[in-house]
Design a protein around this motif. Structure first.
Motif, short mmCIF file in Angstrom:
data_model
loop_
_atom_site.label_atom_id
_atom_site.label_comp_id
_atom_site.label_asym_id
_atom_site.label_seq_id
_atom_site.Cartn_x
_atom_site.Cartn_y
_atom_site.Cartn_z
N UNK A 1 0.83 -1.21 0.00
CA UNK A 1 0.00 0.00 0.00
C UNK A 1 0.86 1.26 0.00
N UNK A 2 1.99 1.20 0.72
CA UNK A 2 2.84 2.39 0.80
C UNK A 2 4.04 2.30 -0.14
N UNK B 1 -2.99 6.82 0.57
CA UNK B 1 -2.55 6.24 1.84
C UNK B 1 -3.68 5.39 2.38
N UNK C 1 -0.55 4.64 13.13
CA UNK C 1 -0.91 4.35 11.74
C UNK C 1 -1.55 5.59 11.08
N UNK D 1 1.31 7.78 10.15
CA UNK D 1 1.96 7.20 8.98
C UNK D 1 1.25 7.65 7.71
N UNK D 2 -0.07 7.53 7.71
CA UNK D 2 -0.84 7.90 6.52
C UNK D 2 -0.66 9.38 6.20
#
Lengths: 586, 606
Positions: free
Chosen positions: A215-216, B430, B499, B502-503
């Protein structure tokens, strides 16, 4: 090395065989040690013949025959050595592995919750193997070495003690080098293994998180990380290789020194007529004979050390006392229970936890009635039912069955009267029939089919080509969640238990089948006690008594109607499930 | 039999060819290794030769100086040989390790490129075995197998050369036992291999049994089946013991047997030396040399037969590895990709049909999504709601093109995502998954995922924006605090905040959020709610919502039911409509109105 003393009782069991084995080592060495001398005699006889031009053919034939004959006899004894000592080591391995299983079978649930399965597996396989290795080769080679060494040296000293002493100089170095290098190799090997397991962990982590990685778009980064670790592993391997590669060349070199000394000094002594050429030949023979024992000596010390370390780890497990077992207060006269269960102000805290899992539980389940338990995940439902079969013992308070403290009832009697269907279905990789029959000692095919009928798995089984003989698990078929649960119920039902416990055991079964199963259970459980944990109202609504557990306490109790009227957690659950049913209809 | 147990042939030309390709970058090292092996091997045979010279020329003539010279020369050769032997042993290991490193990286890279479809089908445990175990097996073949075979062969050739040049008749006589040796070895190998296979099978059974009964110990105990299980184990354990004892028998027979054949050869040499001596063609030195040759001959022959096992397992492992490398379960990038630099964030699903495992015909296919169409304008937030299994999660997997749709198309800014390179596409999206996955490392590396383009300041900024800085700065090493495997030392709420950070740190045009429904305390819940708010602001967002606050803030709510879109609208519109959303609201969201009780999952396990 002390920990190896624990092996005495095992060794004692086979002491006659072992003694015989040791005798064969002596015998085979006696016949082996004679051979280089025979070769020497033959060479001398040949030399005499060449010099006098009067060759005694029969003499040579005699020595040749003697060599072959002695080798044959020595070989026979070596055969017996392996058939005794090494075989005994395998038998002891077998005994130990049985004892290991026998012991851990007695340990209680909390032990397994705190010990990773992988660790126990490693002990059962690697450690027992290491101990066995130190028993077989660990006994055979030192004896053999000692015998060869003494006998060969004796003959050599007798022939020419000065040459012997000179030629022997490099040999202790061989043992020493093997011992030290072996240790170093072991250490570097461990370091390498550690990196190997790091690498494995990394791969495991990467593959488990592959969705995030993708995904990343972090694939390149992950590859980079793995490359660094992989490269480190490569380097550790090369360090190990460097140490390992030294071993054999060094060995050959040290032995080579011995040979060179023998060749030069021995040669001089032959020239000066202090030694015959045959004796020199024999000398070479003995030296070669000594190489292996010298190597084995250093090697065996390492094996023994590793075996001792493993035995130490095993001893720790074998010395763990089972927490839950029959004690002096156990009344062995009890062999049956009626099924009345009573909790008196029971508190329970899991090992190592700082919070109570159950708090002040007061509860009576009369024999022959049905109790249903409802509550959120983590409320303590499974813990509560697991106390009935003494998977856990109360921290304080008292749990009584038929009015007797559960600790007074022999474990065997208690558990054989309980039928238990766990939340997480656990079936064995065996046939369906074995899995259902597992619950009882004398389960005939009819019993198995009857139980399968009650739990509504019979129809599914008849669809399998091999029926009840169908294998489950890795080597067989994979059952669906619902099929597994129904098989698991059959396994409990076949025991015709006084107490039947269903721990959320119908969650994967559809509501129609569930109703069918419950109907049949009601018939066979007449006069027996049933405990049912469930999230579904449909499962619990007909119970004689329903309790709602929340954070380890009983917060609501009563019949279905009473609890719905109460307007608490149960009523809320009821409302939601009705809504859900409506939603399904859309 | 599982893949792991199959042991096939020891040599397969096509597999071998493919394996040897990995040696190509190191071909000069391999050549050097072989040359050195030849040198070492030829010197192996030198020892008996020196003995012969010492006996026949020095000792026989009483030549002290000559004897010293011979001994010193012998010593020199020994030292030289030792050095080369050491260097060569290291060299071969080096070649093996390098090759294995390359192969391991190739397999790992390949795994990174395989699509999620592949991972749906293959258990991770098996894949790990490929990256570690199977490759390790090949290491043995590369480092000890290939080069050592040359070494053994040349040793044998060297010894033969010296024997025949000294006395060919004696050479023939002493070699006459070879057929016996070969036959014996062949017989032994066959029997030992059978026994070994039996041992392996029994070991596997022991392991399976142990594993299963340790895991299921509770079942054993509750059903008081300990004795029964013990007896079952006893049987397997005994079978393992007996298989081993059988194999001991063959070994016990083989080693003395080989010794005996050697002794027979010695007897023959002595006897024939006598016969030849009459003719005057045999010297004492020759006899002594032959006695030494005799004892040196066995090792390389025995080694060679052991290589068979190594080769056999190596072939099986390489077959499995190549099968993995040949697996092309991946989504290919377009040949002529449309560049995607700045993304506005318009999303459109146009008549999308999707199934994870499409059947042969449409009618036989279990569709997860049926004819899904919707548009989300740049900067909007769309909330997807629906019961478990409605197809919400599938929508987000499709948007990142982790799977390809069977029918219809997905467009971003009007471009079909099949025309964009996957890397370009995902760079702008993301994803926050329900299950937060943390890697071992530190907090910072879990936020930027090792992306150096995201500076430490950016990491801190992202953490601050989602309110994760509070707990991070209280950790002993703040942003460099260690994160254990799977983030086991952090709470559920903390993991979620990480998380989110992170996004945000990746600053995407499109954000996908699969809200988790875990129980967290009220304080954390409020923190998470405000974090979500800042997360969604100013970018196109798709949320699989479980929080009332998230839904209420959405521009558009899309209600999915059994793979179809059933209702679309705002919170108020849908409530007024009184359909599925109304029911869902009653079931999941209503009680959050008071704000006191967080999301509860009970009753949703159907």
């Amino acid at each position: 090395m002390k920990s190896l003393l624990r092996l005495r009782p095992y060794l004692a069991r086979y002491k006659r065989t072992l003694l015989l084995g040791l005798l064969t080592v002596v015998a085979s060495n006696l016949f082996t040690v004679a051979q280089p001398t025979f070769v020497g005699h033959a060479v001398d006889s040949l030399k005499r013949g060449l010099e006098t031009n009067n060759l005694e053919q029969t003499d040579l034939l005699f020595w040749a025959g003697a060599i072959v004959l002695f080798n044959l006899i020595a070989g026979g004894f070596t055969f017996l050595t392996r058939q005794t000592i090494i075989v005994v080591s395998r038998k002891i391995e077998y005994d130990m592995r049985n004892d290991f299983l026998g012991h851990i079978q007695k340990l209680s649930l909390s032990y397994f919750q705190n010990t990773p399965t992988g660790d126990l597996m490693a002990h059962a396989t690697n450690d027992i193997s290491a101990v066995r290795n130190s028993l077989g080769p660990g006994i055979m080679y030192p004896t053999d070495t000692l015998m060869t060494f003494t006998m060969a040296i004796a003959v050599m000293l007798y022939t020419d003690w000065q040459l012997t002493l000179l030629a022997m100089i490099p040999l202790p170095l061989v043992s020493f080098a093997v011992y030290r290098l072996g240790k170093l190799v072991h250490q570097k090997f461990e370091e390498r293994q550690e990196q190997y397991s790091n690498l494995t962990t990394r791969a495991q982590e990467n593959l488990s998180g592959i969705r995030v990685v993708k995904a990343y778009v972090r694939e390149a980064h992950e590859i980079g990380l793995f490359r660094v670790m992989s490269f480190d592993y490569l380097k550790k391997n090369l360090v190990l290789a460097r140490v390992q590669s030294i071993m054999w060349p060094l060995m050959f070199l040290l032995v080579g020194f011995s040979l060179v000394i023998t060749l030069y000094v021995g040669g001089l002594r032959v020239i000066n007529h202090n030694l015959t050429i045959g004796q020199l030949t024999a000398f070479f023979g003995y030296l070669v004979m000594l190489i292996w024992p010298m190597i084995a000596f250093g090697w065996v010390i390492n094996i023994l050390q590793q075996g001792a370390a493993s035995m130490g780890r095993l001893a720790k497990i074998l010395d763990t006392e089972p927490e839950i077992r029959d004690t002096a207060t156990t009344d062995h006269a009890i062999s049956h229970v009626r099924g009345e269960i009573e909790f008196r102000n029971v508190h329970f805290t899991h090992k190592g936890a700082n919070r109570e899992s159950l708090t002040g539980i007061d509860l009576t389940v009369p024999a022959g009635t049905t109790l249903a338990i409802v509550g959120y995940t983590g409320a303590g439902k499974s813990t509560l039912v697991n106390m009935m079969s003494r998977m856990y013992d109360v921290t304080s308070g008292e749990l009584c069955i038929d009015g007797r403290n559960v600790k007074e009832i022999p474990l065997q009697a208690l558990r054989s009267n309980i039928g238990y269907v766990p939340q997480e279905t656990f079936l064995f990789s065996d046939t369906i029939s074995e899995n259902i029959g597992y619950g009882t000692d004398n389960g005939t095919d009819e019993h198995v089919q009857e139980a399968a009928e009650i739990s509504r798995i019979a129809h599914d089984v008849s669809d399998f080509p091999k029926g009840y003989a169908t294998m489950l698990g890795e080597r067989g078929i994979t059952l669906s969640g619902g099929q597994k649960q129904r098989t698991s119920i059959a396994r409990a039902v076949i025991r015709t238990p006084k107490i039947l416990i269903l721990d959320d055991a119908l969650s994967a079964v559809d509501t129609y089948t569930e109703e069918e199963i419950l109907k049949r259970l009601r018939t066979i459980m007449k006069g027996r006690t049933s405990i049912i944990i469930s999230h579904r109202i449909s499962t619990v609504k007909d119970a004689d008594q329903i309790i709602v557990l929340n954070e380890g306490r009983i917060v609501e109790r009563g019949s279905h109607d009473e609890l719905v009227d109460l307007g608490g957690i149960y009523a809320e659950l009821h409302r939601k499930q009705l809504l859900e049913e409506e939603l399904e209809q859309l | 039999m599982t893949d792991e147990e199959i042991l096939g042939k020891a040599y397969d030309t096509s597999l071998m060819k493919r394996l040897l390709k990995y040696l190509r970058p190191y071909k000069w090292h391999v050549v050097l290794g072989i040359v050195l092996s030849i040198v070492v091997s030829s010197m192996e045979a030198v020892r008996p030769y020196f003995t012969k010279i010492a006996v026949d020329e020095n000792i026989a003539n009483g030549d002290h100086e000559g004897l010293l010279f011979t001994a010193l020369a012998f010593l020199g050769v020994l030292v030289f040989r030792g050095l080369i032997q050491y260097f060569n042993a290291y060299l071969t290991q080096w070649i093996g390790q390098k090759t294995i490193f390359d192969l391991r990286m190739q397999v790992f890279e390949h795994l990174q490129n395989l699509g999620l479809k592949f991972y749906d089908k293959n258990p991770i445990g098996r894949l790990i075995t490929r990256v570690t175990n199977d490759i390790e097996v090949l290491n043995e073949m590369f480092s000890s197998g290939i080069v050592m075979v040359f070494s053994d062969v040349f040793t044998i050739i060297g010894i033969l050369y010296f024997m025949f040049s000294m006395n060919w008749k004696l050479a023939l006589i002493s070699l006459s036992v070879l057929p016996l040796l070969f036959y014996g070895t062949f017989l032994f190998r066959k029997k030992a291999r059978e026994a070994y296979r039996e041992v392996r099978i029994q070991i596997a059974r022991i392991n399976t049994f142990m594993q299963e009964h340790i895991t299921g110990m509770m079942v054993d105990q509750v059903f008081n089946r300990e004795a029964k299980s013990y007896n079952q184990f006893d049987n397997i354990n005994a079978a393992h013991r007996d298989a081993n004892i059988k194999s001991i028998f063959y070994y016990a027979l083989f080693y003395p047997g080989v010794d005996l054949i050697g002794a027979i050869a010695i007897g023959l040499i002595i006897w024939y030396a006598g016969v030849e001596a009459i003719g005057g063609t045999v010297t004492i030195g020759t006899v002594m040399a032959f006695l030494q040759f005799n004892e040196m001959f066995w090792r390389p022959i025995r080694d060679l037969s052991e290589k068979y096992n190594i080769m056999q397992t190596a072939m099986a492992s390489s077959e499995r590895l190549f099968k993995l490398l040949d697996d092309r379960t991946m989504i290919d990038d377009p040949v002529a990709p449309v560049p995607l630099n700045a993304v506005r964030g318009d999303i459109e699903f146009r008549n999308v049909w999707f199934a994870y495992n499409p059947g042969p015909t449409d009618a036989e296919t279990e569709w997860i999504l049926k004819n899904i169409s919707f548009t989300i304008k740049a900067g909007e937030t769309a909330a997807f709601v629906g019961h478990t299994g409605a197809g919400k999660t599938t929508i987000i997997s499709l948007l990142g093109r982790f799977y390809d749709v069977q029918k219809g198309e997905i467009l971003i800014d009007g471009v079909n995502i099949k025309d964009i390179r996957q890397k370009d596409l995902r760079k702008h999206i993301s994803v926050v998954l329900q299950d937060v996955f943390l890697f071992s490392g530190d907090i910072a590396s879990n936020i930027n995922l090792g992306n150096e383009a995201i500076s430490f300041e950016a990491v801190q900024r992202a953490a601050r924006t989602v309110g994760a800085n509070g707990f991070i700065e209280q950790l002993s090493n703040t942003y460099h605090a260690e994160v254990k495997e799977r983030g086991s030392t952090l709470s559920v709420g903390q993991k979620q905040l990480i998380s989110f950070a992170r996004a945000l740190a990746f600053n995407p045009a499109i954000l996908i959020l699969d809200e988790a429904t875990s129980n967290v305390d009220t304080e954390t819940e409020l923190l998470i709610q405000s974090a979500i708010h800042s997360l969604l602001e100013g970018r196109t967002s798709i949320v699989i919502a479980h929080r009332l606050s998230t839904i209420q803030n959405a521009d558009k709510i899309i209600v999915m039911h059994k793979g179809e879109i059933r209702e679309t609208g705002t919170h108020q519109e849908l409530l007024a409509h009184g359909g599925i959303y109304y029911k869902l609201y009653q079931l999941q969201y209503k009680e959050q109105e008071t704000g006191s009780r967080p999301v509860v999952q009970i009753g949703l396990r159907v």
